[in-house]
Design an enzyme around this catalytic site. Structure first.
Site, PDB file in Angstrom:
ATOM      1  N   GLN A   1       0.849  -1.193   0.000  1.00 60.92           N
ATOM      2  CA  GLN A   1       0.000   0.000   0.000  1.00 60.92           C
ATOM      3  C   GLN A   1       0.882   1.238   0.000  1.00 60.92           C
ATOM      4  OE1 GLN A   1      -3.203   0.117   2.846  1.00 60.92           O
ATOM      5  NE2 GLN A   1      -3.425   2.333   2.676  1.00 60.92           N
TER       6      GLN A   1
ATOM      7  N   CYS B   1      -7.544   1.604   1.749  1.00 66.98           N
ATOM      8  CA  CYS B   1      -7.075   0.292   2.173  1.00 66.98           C
ATOM      9  C   CYS B   1      -8.145  -0.781   1.999  1.00 66.98           C
ATOM     10  CB  CYS B   1      -6.595   0.329   3.620  1.00 66.98           C
ATOM     11  SG  CYS B   1      -7.835   0.900   4.802  1.00 66.98           S
TER      12      CYS B   1
ATOM     13  N   HIS C   1      -8.422   0.222   9.659  1.00 66.71           N
ATOM     14  CA  HIS C   1      -7.656  -0.340   8.542  1.00 66.71           C
ATOM     15  C   HIS C   1      -8.257  -1.687   8.162  1.00 66.71           C
ATOM     16  CE1 HIS C   1      -4.240  -0.850   5.913  1.00 66.71           C
ATOM     17  NE2 HIS C   1      -3.875  -1.962   6.505  1.00 66.71           N
TER      18      HIS C   1
ATOM     19  N   ASP D   1      -1.820  -7.753   4.379  1.00 62.38           N
ATOM     20  CA  ASP D   1      -1.960  -6.355   4.776  1.00 62.38           C
ATOM     21  C   ASP D   1      -0.866  -5.585   4.060  1.00 62.38           C
ATOM     22  OD1 ASP D   1      -1.792  -3.861   6.002  1.00 62.38           O
ATOM     23  OD2 ASP D   1      -2.022  -4.622   8.038  1.00 62.38           O
TER      24      ASP D   1
END
Length: 282
Positions: free
Chosen positions: A130, A138, A215, A231
């Site tokens: 990211q 996200c 998140h 993630d």
């Protein structure tokens, strides 16, 4: 419903910085968004936030290749009797969690293990970094992680936008994939359309809206039968152990309880959604 841009939840300190959280990349992304005012935003690049709403995620997923017989649904709770209400099979999970001091502390401990080689998966997975210029998007990255790493379970058309992106960037490093995704119009346009879809239950924030205080992450069942967390703000995917098609939901929820809920047990603000196949009509 919860969004990734909700105000901070007590008892978390407001807007923990990257320094406060031990150099965590998630906090660094938050800091970048916070420092960048509207004048620093390039609206052609920043992605709109997706609501933590299964209808919104399904709308986006179908635009990029998810078959009509698959959809996201809410997981109403983490207790066994509530998990039994989730339709089977489950292809992936998406978790929304609050960015609290306890969560950041748990992430630091986990990162030390990942650095030493513990909990890093041995399979090749499609992992996307990211990059800060994504803004508050996200949720889109978590959805892409869930879909792109469930293609052995969910059959997508070969010319679907997501399939094309994965095939084009499979050999690249996660950072390069993240930069490529930032300007991938065949994925960005469907994401922005879904963010503004009529199924959204709250107003869509602007591209230069407040920084992340929640998140999104994805959990998938890999071809080798492992529960893996993806993630884009972590150094690599996280292997949470063996699983099967029948036990994936329970195994992934066990990881959520151990690594997220237990890190700050007095805090609310968690939401979980499952990618499931709809039962055939009749």
């Amino acid at each position: 419903r919860f969004r990734s841009d909700l105000p901070p939840l007590p008892p978390a300190p407001p807007h923990p910085s990257a320094m406060d959280s031990g150099g965590d990349s998630l906090a660094a992304v938050n800091d970048h968004i916070r420092r960048s005012g509207p004048e620093a935003k390039d609206e052609s690049r920043a992605w709109l936030p997706l609501e933590s709403n299964p209808d919104v995620l399904t709308a986006f997923a179908r635009r990029v290749g998810l078959p009509e017989d698959w959809e996201f649904v809410d997981v109403l709770g983490l207790d066994e009797e509530l998990l039994q209400l989730v339709p089977q099979p489950v292809g992936a999970l998406i978790l929304l969690f609050p960015c609290t001091a306890g969560i950041y502390a748990a992430r630091r401990q986990q990162d030390a293990a990942l650095q030493s080689g513990l909990k890093a998966p041995k399979e090749d997975l499609f992992f996307v970094r990211q990059v800060p210029d994504f803004g508050n998007a996200c949720g889109t990255i978590a959805c892409l992680h869930a879909l792109s790493n469930s293609r052995h379970i969910v059959e997508m058309a070969g010319d679907a936008p997501l399939q094309s992106f994965v095939h084009s960037h499979w050999e690249e490093a996660p950072e390069a994939r993240g930069r490529a995704l930032l300007t991938a119009e065949r994925l960005k346009a469907p994401s922005d359309d879904a963010a503004e879809d009529r199924s959204a239950q709250t107003a869509c924030p602007s591209r230069d809206g407040p920084p992340l205080d929640h998140h999104f992450v994805a959990f998938v069942r890999t071809p080798a039968g492992r529960v893996v967390e993806l993630d884009g703000t972590k150094r690599c995917p996280v292997d949470h152990g063996a699983t099967t098609g029948a036990t994936f939901l329970a195994d992934a929820v066990a990881a959520v309880k151990a690594d997220f809920v237990a890190a700050d047990p007095g805090v609310n603000g968690f939401a979980l959604m499952a990618l499931t196949r709809r039962a055939a009509a009749g």
